[in-house]
Design an enzyme around this catalytic site. Structure first.
Site, PDB file in Angstrom:
ATOM      1  N   GLN A 114       0.834  -1.207   0.000  1.00 48.74           N
ATOM      2  CA  GLN A 114       0.000   0.000   0.000  1.00 48.74           C
ATOM      3  C   GLN A 114       0.867   1.255   0.000  1.00 48.74           C
ATOM      4  O   GLN A 114       1.975   1.270   0.524  1.00 48.74           O
ATOM      5  CB  GLN A 114      -1.003   0.001   1.145  1.00 48.74           C
ATOM      6  CG  GLN A 114      -0.522  -0.506   2.489  1.00 48.74           C
ATOM      7  CD  GLN A 114      -1.677  -0.783   3.449  1.00 48.74           C
ATOM      8  OE1 GLN A 114      -2.849  -0.756   3.079  1.00 48.74           O
ATOM      9  NE2 GLN A 114      -1.354  -1.038   4.701  1.00 48.74           N
ATOM     10  N   HIS A 166       0.625  -4.604   2.807  1.00 55.30           N
ATOM     11  CA  HIS A 166      -0.773  -4.839   3.212  1.00 55.30           C
ATOM     12  C   HIS A 166      -0.894  -6.304   3.635  1.00 55.30           C
ATOM     13  O   HIS A 166      -1.356  -6.596   4.714  1.00 55.30           O
ATOM     14  CB  HIS A 166      -1.713  -4.503   2.047  1.00 55.30           C
ATOM     15  CG  HIS A 166      -3.169  -4.669   2.352  1.00 55.30           C
ATOM     16  ND1 HIS A 166      -4.171  -4.067   1.637  1.00 55.30           N
ATOM     17  CD2 HIS A 166      -3.813  -5.408   3.294  1.00 55.30           C
ATOM     18  CE1 HIS A 166      -5.359  -4.408   2.133  1.00 55.30           C
ATOM     19  NE2 HIS A 166      -5.167  -5.234   3.130  1.00 55.30           N
ATOM     20  N   PHE A 205      -4.011  -5.298  12.937  1.00 52.19           N
ATOM     21  CA  PHE A 205      -3.949  -5.483  11.480  1.00 52.19           C
ATOM     22  C   PHE A 205      -3.209  -6.792  11.166  1.00 52.19           C
ATOM     23  O   PHE A 205      -3.624  -7.576  10.313  1.00 52.19           O
ATOM     24  CB  PHE A 205      -3.212  -4.271  10.913  1.00 52.19           C
ATOM     25  CG  PHE A 205      -2.962  -4.259   9.432  1.00 52.19           C
ATOM     26  CD1 PHE A 205      -3.926  -4.706   8.526  1.00 52.19           C
ATOM     27  CD2 PHE A 205      -1.760  -3.760   8.926  1.00 52.19           C
ATOM     28  CE1 PHE A 205      -3.684  -4.660   7.152  1.00 52.19           C
ATOM     29  CE2 PHE A 205      -1.518  -3.713   7.566  1.00 52.19           C
ATOM     30  CZ  PHE A 205      -2.471  -4.175   6.676  1.00 52.19           C
ATOM     31  N   HIS A 222      -5.382  -9.782  11.673  1.00 58.38           N
ATOM     32  CA  HIS A 222      -6.334  -9.922  10.559  1.00 58.38           C
ATOM     33  C   HIS A 222      -5.666 -10.626   9.375  1.00 58.38           C
ATOM     34  O   HIS A 222      -6.217 -11.570   8.801  1.00 58.38           O
ATOM     35  CB  HIS A 222      -6.820  -8.521  10.153  1.00 58.38           C
ATOM     36  CG  HIS A 222      -7.582  -8.490   8.873  1.00 58.38           C
ATOM     37  ND1 HIS A 222      -8.913  -8.803   8.797  1.00 58.38           N
ATOM     38  CD2 HIS A 222      -7.187  -8.218   7.603  1.00 58.38           C
ATOM     39  CE1 HIS A 222      -9.321  -8.706   7.534  1.00 58.38           C
ATOM     40  NE2 HIS A 222      -8.290  -8.356   6.797  1.00 58.38           N
ATOM     41  N   GLU A 223      -4.466 -10.160   9.024  1.00 62.77           N
ATOM     42  CA  GLU A 223      -3.795 -10.723   7.841  1.00 62.77           C
ATOM     43  C   GLU A 223      -3.405 -12.178   8.077  1.00 62.77           C
ATOM     44  O   GLU A 223      -3.546 -13.018   7.182  1.00 62.77           O
ATOM     45  CB  GLU A 223      -2.579  -9.859   7.464  1.00 62.77           C
ATOM     46  CG  GLU A 223      -2.964  -8.479   6.945  1.00 62.77           C
ATOM     47  CD  GLU A 223      -3.815  -8.508   5.671  1.00 62.77           C
ATOM     48  OE1 GLU A 223      -3.464  -9.232   4.730  1.00 62.77           O
ATOM     49  OE2 GLU A 223      -4.847  -7.811   5.620  1.00 62.77           O
ATOM     50  N   LYS A 253      -6.815 -14.332   8.336  1.00 62.50           N
ATOM     51  CA  LYS A 253      -7.585 -14.402   7.080  1.00 62.50           C
ATOM     52  C   LYS A 253      -6.782 -15.047   5.953  1.00 62.50           C
ATOM     53  O   LYS A 253      -7.286 -15.895   5.226  1.00 62.50           O
ATOM     54  CB  LYS A 253      -8.033 -12.995   6.668  1.00 62.50           C
ATOM     55  CG  LYS A 253      -8.817 -12.973   5.362  1.00 62.50           C
ATOM     56  CD  LYS A 253      -9.380 -11.589   5.040  1.00 62.50           C
ATOM     57  CE  LYS A 253     -10.049 -11.587   3.665  1.00 62.50           C
ATOM     58  NZ  LYS A 253     -10.437 -10.240   3.249  1.00 62.50           N
ATOM     59  N   HIS A 254      -5.520 -14.633   5.779  1.00 59.78           N
ATOM     60  CA  HIS A 254      -4.733 -15.082   4.623  1.00 59.78           C
ATOM     61  C   HIS A 254      -3.654 -16.092   4.993  1.00 59.78           C
ATOM     62  O   HIS A 254      -3.432 -17.062   4.280  1.00 59.78           O
ATOM     63  CB  HIS A 254      -4.069 -13.878   3.937  1.00 59.78           C
ATOM     64  CG  HIS A 254      -5.044 -12.835   3.500  1.00 59.78           C
ATOM     65  ND1 HIS A 254      -5.861 -12.986   2.419  1.00 59.78           N
ATOM     66  CD2 HIS A 254      -5.338 -11.615   4.016  1.00 59.78           C
ATOM     67  CE1 HIS A 254      -6.629 -11.906   2.267  1.00 59.78           C
ATOM     68  NE2 HIS A 254      -6.328 -11.064   3.226  1.00 59.78           N
TER      69      HIS A 254
HETATM   70  O1  U2P Z   1      -9.664  -5.583  -2.519  1.00 60.10           O
HETATM   71  C1  U2P Z   1     -10.413  -5.365  -1.375  1.00 60.10           C
HETATM   72  C2  U2P Z   1     -10.050  -6.365  -0.290  1.00 60.10           C
HETATM   73  O2  U2P Z   1     -10.299  -7.700  -0.735  1.00 60.10           O
HETATM   74  C3  U2P Z   1      -9.337  -8.575  -0.158  1.00 60.10           C
HETATM   75  N1  U2P Z   1      -8.565  -9.264  -1.221  1.00 60.10           N
HETATM   76  C4  U2P Z   1      -8.418  -8.720  -2.434  1.00 60.10           C
HETATM   77  C5  U2P Z   1      -7.711  -9.398  -3.425  1.00 60.10           C
HETATM   78  C6  U2P Z   1      -7.153 -10.632  -3.146  1.00 60.10           C
HETATM   79  O3  U2P Z   1      -6.488 -11.255  -3.984  1.00 60.10           O
HETATM   80  N2  U2P Z   1      -7.311 -11.156  -1.887  1.00 60.10           N
HETATM   81  C7  U2P Z   1      -8.004 -10.493  -0.917  1.00 60.10           C
HETATM   82  O4  U2P Z   1      -8.120 -10.966   0.198  1.00 60.10           O
HETATM   83  C8  U2P Z   1      -8.417  -7.737   0.701  1.00 60.10           C
HETATM   84  O5  U2P Z   1      -8.912  -7.866   2.008  1.00 60.10           O
HETATM   85  P1  U2P Z   1      -8.073  -7.674   3.347  1.00 60.10           P
HETATM   86  O6  U2P Z   1      -6.894  -8.557   3.383  1.00 60.10           O
HETATM   87  O7  U2P Z   1      -7.688  -6.239   3.377  1.00 60.10           O
HETATM   88  O8  U2P Z   1      -9.094  -8.022   4.372  1.00 60.10           O
HETATM   89  C9  U2P Z   1      -8.589  -6.353   0.086  1.00 60.10           C
HETATM   90  O9  U2P Z   1      -8.295  -5.311   0.945  1.00 60.10           O
END
Ligand code: U2P
Length: 259
Positions: free
Chosen positions: A43, A74, A128, A131-132, A135-136
């Site tokens: 970002q 991000h 933050f 969250h990352e 979630k990911h």
């Molecule tokens: O693009 C808006 C939000 O969708 C999530 N995103 C987007 C693209 C991708 O490949 N994967 C994904 O998770 C992101 O969510 P966040 O991680 O911020 O919750 C992104 O901000």
């Protein structure tokens, strides 16, 4: 031996349990299927901090210097080739102690640019980073299997593929007056990393740049998506919202108030 009428509800219950275990995506244990590639999402503080309306200590936009002229992280996102992505793959509550040795680097290169806590998968609200990870990070298996590996791997990829340096060397420097051709920014990155990034804009300002990688972290093209950017874009200079700079314009709130 159980009567037939007693066996029917038992069978139904077993069938329902089996359905729940198989899950909507057809996997055996309810897990989401393995991802296809990684996106490192970066970002641009100059664009995001421009929208800051109130300050708190956890928001890096509010730190009292104008030194943040680099893309910050991000997240590292496991993605599917069809443009969707898995999320919140298993219960793993974020534990800041596990990344205590990385905190200085994370504060600098992976700061939150907002006040307020972020949503987490199962436990409500958190940092933050929580969250990352939840979630990911939890969906990055089998490449990344634990919280520490998620953060150290992301930092290492971020340092190796330094987008800010590439853009600066190509003459794309932070400015509140210049407009740059989007194609020039994309080409500068392509020439250096041999892969096409994704650029996300807020109006004409670059807000995010995403770099994509195979599972071994070799660069690959991001998905060709309709860009949210116009032909000419800006890279706004970071204006600190630090206490001394903006006491009269920006309200300071405590981190708790920001919830
Ligand atoms: O693009 C808006 C939000 O969708 C999530 N995103 C987007 C693209 C991708 O490949 N994967 C994904 O998770 C992101 O969510 P966040 O991680 O911020 O919750 C992104 O901000």
């Amino acid at each position: 031996m159980a009567s037939l009428s007693a066996q029917i509800p038992l069978c139904l219950a077993l069938m329902m349990a089996a359905c729940l275990m198989i899950g909507i995506n057809g996997s055996i244990d309810g897990a989401q299927r393995e991802f296809d590639y990684f996106a490192l999402s970066l970002q641009w503080p100059g664009t995001i901090c421009h929208k800051t309306r109130h300050c708190c200590s956890s928001n890096a936009c509010c730190r009292g210097s104008n030194s943040q002229t680099e893309f910050t992280i991000h997240g590292l996102w496991p993605d599917y080739n069809d443009g969707t992505w898995p999320s919140c793959c298993y219960r793993s509550q974020f534990d800041v102690k596990e990344i205590s040795t990385l905190l200085d680097a994370l504060e600098k290169y992976w700061p939150s640019l907002y006040c307020g806590k972020s949503s987490t998968c199962f436990s409500g609200k958190g940092l933050f980073w929580a969250h990352e990870w939840e979630k990911h990070g939890t969906c990055s298996s089998p490449v990344i299997r634990d919280e520490y590996s998620y953060f150290i791997t992301t930092l290492n990829v971020y340092f190796k593929y330094n987008v800010t340096k590439i853009l600066n060397e190509a003459g794309y420097v932070p400015s509140n007056s210049e407009r740059y051709p989007l194609g020039g920014i994309v080409s500068a990155i392509e020439n250096s990393f041999r892969a096409t990034p994704e650029v996300i804009c807020s109006k004409e300002a670059v807000e995010e740049i995403r770099l994509c990688f195979f599972k071994d972290f070799k660069p690959r093209n991001c998905l060709a998506s309709k860009t949210s950017c116009p032909k000419y874009v800006s890279l706004p200079a970071y204006v600190s919202m630090g206490r001394e700079a903006s006491e009269s314009e920006i309200a300071w709130i405590s981190d708790d108030e920001a919830l």
